[in-house]
Design a protein around this motif. Structure first.
Motif, mmCIF file in Angstrom:
data_model
loop_
_atom_site.group_PDB
_atom_site.id
_atom_site.type_symbol
_atom_site.label_atom_id
_atom_site.label_comp_id
_atom_site.label_asym_id
_atom_site.label_seq_id
_atom_site.Cartn_x
_atom_site.Cartn_y
_atom_site.Cartn_z
ATOM 1 N N PHE A 171 39.662 42.434 23.221
ATOM 2 C CA PHE A 171 38.841 41.591 22.087
ATOM 3 C C PHE A 171 37.431 42.883 22.787
ATOM 4 N N GLN A 172 37.226 43.198 23.200
ATOM 5 C CA GLN A 172 35.802 43.805 24.021
ATOM 6 C C GLN A 172 36.185 45.671 24.256
ATOM 7 N N PRO A 173 36.353 46.348 23.942
ATOM 8 C CA PRO A 173 36.098 47.819 23.647
ATOM 9 C C PRO A 173 35.243 48.204 24.316
ATOM 10 N N LEU A 174 34.163 48.081 24.584
ATOM 11 C CA LEU A 174 32.745 48.780 25.393
ATOM 12 C C LEU A 174 32.429 48.435 26.735
ATOM 13 N N LEU A 175 33.403 47.268 27.266
ATOM 14 C CA LEU A 175 33.279 45.940 28.690
ATOM 15 C C LEU A 175 34.937 46.524 29.154
ATOM 16 N N ARG A 176 34.287 46.893 30.329
ATOM 17 C CA ARG A 176 35.596 47.391 31.081
ATOM 18 C C ARG A 176 35.575 47.071 32.495
ATOM 19 N N ARG A 177 36.778 46.937 32.918
ATOM 20 C CA ARG A 177 37.479 45.742 33.828
ATOM 21 C C ARG A 177 37.395 47.326 35.278
ATOM 22 N N VAL A 178 37.092 47.030 35.828
ATOM 23 C CA VAL A 178 37.451 48.369 37.098
ATOM 24 C C VAL A 178 38.079 47.407 38.245
ATOM 25 N N VAL A 179 38.647 47.457 38.841
ATOM 26 C CA VAL A 179 40.154 47.518 40.019
ATOM 27 C C VAL A 179 39.971 47.978 41.039
ATOM 28 N N ALA A 180 39.387 48.016 42.250
ATOM 29 C CA ALA A 180 39.440 48.928 43.265
ATOM 30 C C ALA A 180 40.560 48.574 44.299
ATOM 31 N N GLU A 181 41.082 49.115 44.887
ATOM 32 C CA GLU A 181 42.477 48.695 45.544
ATOM 33 C C GLU A 181 42.411 48.974 47.374
ATOM 34 N N THR A 182 42.419 48.293 47.650
ATOM 35 C CA THR A 182 42.560 48.553 49.467
ATOM 36 C C THR A 182 43.475 48.493 50.059
ATOM 37 N N PRO A 183 44.319 47.961 51.270
ATOM 38 C CA PRO A 183 44.886 47.382 51.950
ATOM 39 C C PRO A 183 44.414 46.404 52.320
ATOM 40 N N ASP A 184 43.364 46.107 52.385
ATOM 41 C CA ASP A 184 42.965 44.712 52.561
ATOM 42 C C ASP A 184 42.426 44.131 51.263
ATOM 43 N N ALA A 185 42.307 44.177 49.972
ATOM 44 C CA ALA A 185 41.444 43.606 49.096
ATOM 45 C C ALA A 185 40.941 44.451 48.061
ATOM 46 N N VAL A 186 41.748 43.356 46.654
ATOM 47 C CA VAL A 186 41.389 43.897 45.299
ATOM 48 C C VAL A 186 40.079 43.528 44.777
ATOM 49 N N LEU A 187 39.026 44.923 44.909
ATOM 50 C CA LEU A 187 37.960 44.536 44.304
ATOM 51 C C LEU A 187 38.170 44.372 42.737
ATOM 52 N N VAL A 188 37.035 43.728 41.763
ATOM 53 C CA VAL A 188 36.651 43.594 40.683
ATOM 54 C C VAL A 188 35.559 43.621 39.932
#
Length: 151
Positions: A8-25
Motif C-alpha cells: 500500500f506504499q508504492p513510493l517506498l521500496r523495501r530493499v533486501v540484500a542477502e549474504t551467506p551470513d546475513a540478510v540486510l533490510v
C-alpha cells in the motif's frame, strides 16, 4: 539484492540484500535522496533449524517464499529451542521489518520436534509513532528530501 514495493506504499521500496551470513533490510523512497539505513539479521545454522527445515511444512513454505527465507532460533529454556523461518520478501519498518509471516516449531536438545510446525504472523505496529516514521521514510525530512526528481 532485490527491491520490493511495500504494501500500500508504492513510493517506498523495501530493499533486501542477502549474504551467506546475513540478510540486510533497508527502505528507500523514490521521493528521498537519503541513504538506506540497513538492519542486519544474522543467518543461523544449527541441528534444531535443520530438524524444522526437513519437515513437509518447511518444504511447502520454502516453495511459497521462492526460497526467500531466513531461519532464526531462540532458546526458550534449557530443554527447548524455538525455530522460526520468515519469508523476508515482505515487511514494513519496525517490528515486522524482517517479514510479516513464517513458520515455527519447538525443538528439544536431541533435535526432535516437541509440537507441530505452525504458521505465525509478526505483529504490526499501528501506533501514531509508527505511522509518523513511515511518513518520514516516504517523504524525507529535509528540504532536499522533499524535491521530486524526474527520471
Amino acid at each position: 539484492m532485490t527491491a520490493y514495493p511495500t504494501l500500500f506504499q508504492p513510493l517506498l521500496r523495501r530493499v533486501v540484500a542477502e549474504t551467506p551470513d546475513a540478510v540486510l533490510v533497508g527502505f528507500h523512497s523514490v521521493l528521498s535522496d537519503g541513504e538506506i539505513q540497513w538492519e542486519r539479521f544474522e543467518r543461523h545454522r544449527s541441528p534444531a533449524i535443520a530438524a524444522v527445515a526437513a519437515t513437509p511444512e518447511a518444504e511447502v513454505f520454502r516453495w511459497f517464499s521462492m526460497d526467500n527465507l531466513i531461519w532464526r532460533q531462540q532458546p526458550l529454556d534449557a530443554e527447548r529451542t524455538l525455530v522460526q523461518a520468515l519469508d523476508h520478501r515482505y515487511g514494513m519498518p519496525g517490528v515486522s521489518s524482517l517479514g510479516f509471516w513464517g513458520i515455527r516449531a519447538v525443538v528439544d536438545p536431541a533435535g526432535r520436534l516437541v509440537g507441530p510446525v505452525e504458521t505465525f504472523q509478526t505483529p504490526r505496529d499501528a501506533s501514531g509513532a509508527a505511522w509518523q516514521d513511515l511518513w518520514v521514510r516516504i517523504v524525507g525530512t529535509g528540504p532536499a528530501d522533499r524535491t521530486v526528481r524526474a527520471n
